[in-house]
Design a protein around this motif. Structure first.
Motif, mmCIF file in Angstrom:
data_model
loop_
_atom_site.group_PDB
_atom_site.id
_atom_site.type_symbol
_atom_site.label_atom_id
_atom_site.label_comp_id
_atom_site.label_asym_id
_atom_site.label_seq_id
_atom_site.Cartn_x
_atom_site.Cartn_y
_atom_site.Cartn_z
ATOM 1 N N ASN A 27 31.672 -12.604 -18.559
ATOM 2 C CA ASN A 27 30.374 -13.008 -18.149
ATOM 3 C C ASN A 27 29.883 -11.499 -17.814
ATOM 4 O O ASN A 27 30.317 -10.593 -17.797
ATOM 5 N N THR A 28 28.483 -11.615 -17.719
ATOM 6 C CA THR A 28 27.923 -10.302 -17.573
ATOM 7 C C THR A 28 27.993 -9.514 -16.375
ATOM 8 O O THR A 28 28.215 -10.016 -15.524
ATOM 9 N N THR A 29 27.806 -8.018 -16.611
ATOM 10 C CA THR A 29 28.022 -7.278 -15.391
ATOM 11 C C THR A 29 26.642 -7.635 -14.427
ATOM 12 O O THR A 29 26.688 -7.292 -13.265
ATOM 13 N N GLY A 30 25.522 -8.184 -15.145
ATOM 14 C CA GLY A 30 24.408 -8.066 -14.371
ATOM 15 C C GLY A 30 23.800 -6.737 -14.149
ATOM 16 O O GLY A 30 24.300 -5.756 -14.864
ATOM 17 N N PRO A 31 22.675 -6.763 -13.390
ATOM 18 C CA PRO A 31 21.914 -5.321 -13.216
ATOM 19 C C PRO A 31 22.553 -4.561 -12.458
ATOM 20 O O PRO A 31 22.152 -3.257 -12.089
ATOM 21 N N TYR A 32 23.567 -4.668 -11.246
ATOM 22 C CA TYR A 32 23.713 -4.255 -10.036
ATOM 23 C C TYR A 32 25.393 -3.714 -10.328
ATOM 24 O O TYR A 32 25.977 -3.295 -9.282
ATOM 25 N N PHE A 33 25.821 -3.385 -11.517
ATOM 26 C CA PHE A 33 27.147 -2.774 -11.776
ATOM 27 C C PHE A 33 26.874 -1.412 -10.900
ATOM 28 O O PHE A 33 26.178 -0.585 -11.321
ATOM 29 N N PRO A 34 27.763 -1.196 -10.065
ATOM 30 C CA PRO A 34 27.689 0.124 -8.994
ATOM 31 C C PRO A 34 27.646 1.389 -9.750
ATOM 32 O O PRO A 34 28.526 1.631 -10.699
ATOM 33 N N ARG A 35 26.596 2.090 -9.618
ATOM 34 C CA ARG A 35 26.346 3.482 -10.029
ATOM 35 C C ARG A 35 27.806 4.167 -9.777
ATOM 36 O O ARG A 35 28.140 5.307 -10.545
ATOM 37 N N GLU A 36 28.344 4.063 -8.568
ATOM 38 C CA GLU A 36 29.528 4.931 -8.441
ATOM 39 C C GLU A 36 30.688 4.757 -9.020
ATOM 40 O O GLU A 36 31.580 5.361 -9.135
ATOM 41 N N PHE A 37 30.620 3.686 -9.789
ATOM 42 C CA PHE A 37 31.702 3.239 -10.560
ATOM 43 C C PHE A 37 31.591 3.870 -12.044
ATOM 44 O O PHE A 37 32.763 4.065 -12.707
ATOM 45 N N SER A 38 30.598 4.540 -12.468
ATOM 46 C CA SER A 38 30.056 5.243 -13.378
ATOM 47 C C SER A 38 30.027 6.926 -13.281
ATOM 48 O O SER A 38 30.757 7.514 -13.979
ATOM 49 N N ASP A 39 29.376 7.118 -12.087
ATOM 50 C CA ASP A 39 29.231 8.543 -12.008
ATOM 51 C C ASP A 39 30.380 9.399 -11.750
ATOM 52 O O ASP A 39 31.409 8.841 -11.084
ATOM 53 N N GLY A 40 30.359 10.416 -12.302
ATOM 54 C CA GLY A 40 31.788 11.099 -12.428
ATOM 55 C C GLY A 40 32.726 11.069 -13.691
ATOM 56 O O GLY A 40 33.690 11.579 -13.859
ATOM 57 N N ASN A 41 32.385 10.123 -14.321
ATOM 58 C CA ASN A 41 33.336 9.613 -15.439
ATOM 59 C C ASN A 41 32.691 9.918 -16.927
ATOM 60 O O ASN A 41 33.441 9.706 -17.822
ATOM 61 N N GLU A 42 31.637 10.627 -17.073
ATOM 62 C CA GLU A 42 30.819 10.983 -18.087
ATOM 63 C C GLU A 42 31.462 12.377 -18.825
ATOM 64 O O GLU A 42 31.382 12.437 -20.006
ATOM 65 N N ASP A 43 32.267 13.125 -18.247
ATOM 66 C CA ASP A 43 32.767 14.155 -18.520
ATOM 67 C C ASP A 43 34.422 13.987 -18.642
ATOM 68 O O ASP A 43 34.991 14.194 -17.854
ATOM 69 N N LEU A 44 34.677 14.020 -20.055
ATOM 70 C CA LEU A 44 36.154 13.770 -20.277
ATOM 71 C C LEU A 44 36.916 15.105 -20.336
ATOM 72 O O LEU A 44 38.181 15.097 -20.624
ATOM 73 N N THR A 45 36.032 16.187 -20.142
ATOM 74 C CA THR A 45 36.945 17.643 -20.461
ATOM 75 C C THR A 45 37.440 18.281 -19.299
ATOM 76 O O THR A 45 37.868 19.507 -19.816
#
Lengths: 190, 239
Positions: free
Chosen positions: A9-27
């Protein structure tokens, strides 16, 4: 007895930003820096009528610069770059932009590519596509790219060099994800 | 490491991609058909080191600090088992959980609902499944909340689950509802399932089972939901 796969089912609009932030840099991993050519992979995620989407989640999975995955199924996994994460997650901002810092992937029997999934409001299932790189297409056939027959659709799977995206010594590559409408990105059966 | 085979999701077992009145699905689901493709090494591998990367372990969403005060709301324990299609455990995989507080408010910049936040509730966290694929987390029962732009749609209480399996094909996200909630009857996302008995089965698997109640130093209600990730072991070749 085979069990029935659970319903997504959908993540909806409230997927926690803390789950994303800090994971954009793979290097940068464990104090080490990734080998190979660092790149910025960035673009917009657009819905119908080219409207930007906000807070969509993108996840990527790719080989390191030498084509190695940190995973027991890759026979070369012991050689994987200790400074590289292979996996990343980013979210789109108010203008629909996402941005990863990663490396140009190596080949591993395929044309170098990055697997990309899109999650978010409106999507009860993730959408999956594969990103290739202009100037890095090699000569080898690719079993996934070969499934896309129409040259125009193939073109839409290729990230293009965009110097306006360059940052901190990393070469910018642009890749817009058009979920629906004109110029729609090809997505694969999942 | 076992070798797995992955089949495309069977639409009869899944939520619909486009749901009447769920307008975003008509603006974001591609109009063109999805393209079939083979599974290669890059799809059958995936981020196995996330538990270490995120230092994930046990999870208690019912309070912010260990031994701190509990969040307002009905204390519950959600648990279950994550397996593949053969019933083998998905061991050591990350599960991400997020939900509204008891008043129906998320700790999220995009939540405009004028309901109070709870200083003892963050409503998001990660855990790792054990060697048998089991997970558990204490939390509080989330409240219902209005989807403000819709003018009518109230979301029934639900908890979001995200599982990052051992391969790119084993990425799984869903939301699970509570049994017996009146708002379940009108929710677009719970009822956006195939028609007929197969759809009823999908709907049932989007709802927790009501488990035992527990009374003691810590009193709470159990809710259970098992998850089956796509993938089954490759049939061994005959010698």
């Amino acid at each position: 007895m085979k069990r029935v796969v659970s319903p997504c089912n959908t993540t909806g609009p409230y997927f926690p930003r803390e789950f994303s932030d800090g994971n954009e840099d793979l290097t940068r991993r464990d104090g080490a820096t990734a080998r190979g050519e660092h790149i910025i992979l960035a673009g917009r995620v657009l819905e119908l009528e080219a409207k930007p989407t906000w807070n969509m989640v993108l996840e990527i999975w790719q080989a390191d610069a030498n084509g190695v995955y940190r995973h027991p199924l890759d026979p070369r996994s012991a050689e994987v770059d200790p400074g590289f994460w292979n996996w990343g997650r980013a979210r789109t901002n108010q203008d629909g932009w996402y941005r990863f810092r990663t490396v140009l992937p190596g080949g591993n029997l395929r044309i170098p590519h990055i697997n990309c999934a899109v999650l978010g409001i409106g999507l009860t299932r993730r959408l999956v596509t594969t990103i290739f790189f202009a100037g890095n297409m090699g000569a080898a056939p690719d079993p996934v790219l070969d499934c896309v027959v129409d040259p125009e659709l193939r073109r839409r799977l290729i990230a293009r060099r965009d110097p306006s995206l360059d940052a901190d010594g990393a070469a910018g590559y642009g890749f817009d994800v058009i979920l629906r409408g004109e110029g729609e990105t090809p997505f694969f059966v999942d | 490491m076992k070798s797995y085979e992955y089949s495309p999701y069977d639409d009869r077992t899944q939520t619909l991609r486009q749901i009447d009145k769920y307008n975003a699905s008509f603006r974001r689901v591609p109009a063109s058909p999805l393209i079939p493709r083979p599974i290669t090494l890059s799809e059958s591998t995936g981020p196995v080191e996330l538990p270490r990367r995120w230092n994930a372990g046990k999870l208690d969403l019912s309070r912010v600090a260990e031994n701190g005060p509990r969040a307002v709301g009905q204390l519950i324990r959600v648990s279950g088992r994550v397996t593949d299609e053969d019933g083998s455990p998905a061991a050591g995989v990350v599960m991400e959980i997020w939900q509204a507080n008891a008043a129906g408010k998320y700790v999220h910049a995009m939540d405009d609902h004028a309901a109070p936040l709870d200083p003892n509730f963050i409503g998001q966290g990660r855990l790792v499944t054990d060697e048998d694929g089991r997970y558990e987390a204490f939390t509080i029962k989330p409240g219902a909340y209005p989807v403000l732009y819709s003018g009518w749609w109230w979301r029934p209480p639900h908890i979001h689950f995200s599982i990052l399996g051992l391969s790119w094909m084993n990425r799984f996200i869903t939301q699970i509802f509570f049994p017996g909630e009146p708002l379940n009857e009108t929710d677009l996302l719970l009822n956006g399932v195939p028609s007929g008995s197969l759809g009823n089965d999908v709907r049932e698997r989007l709802i927790f089972e009501h488990g035992d109640t527990v009374m003691g130093d810590l009193s709470y209600i159990n809710f259970r939901r098992d998850f089956v990730l796509r993938g089954h072991r490759r049939t061994p070749e005959l010698a």
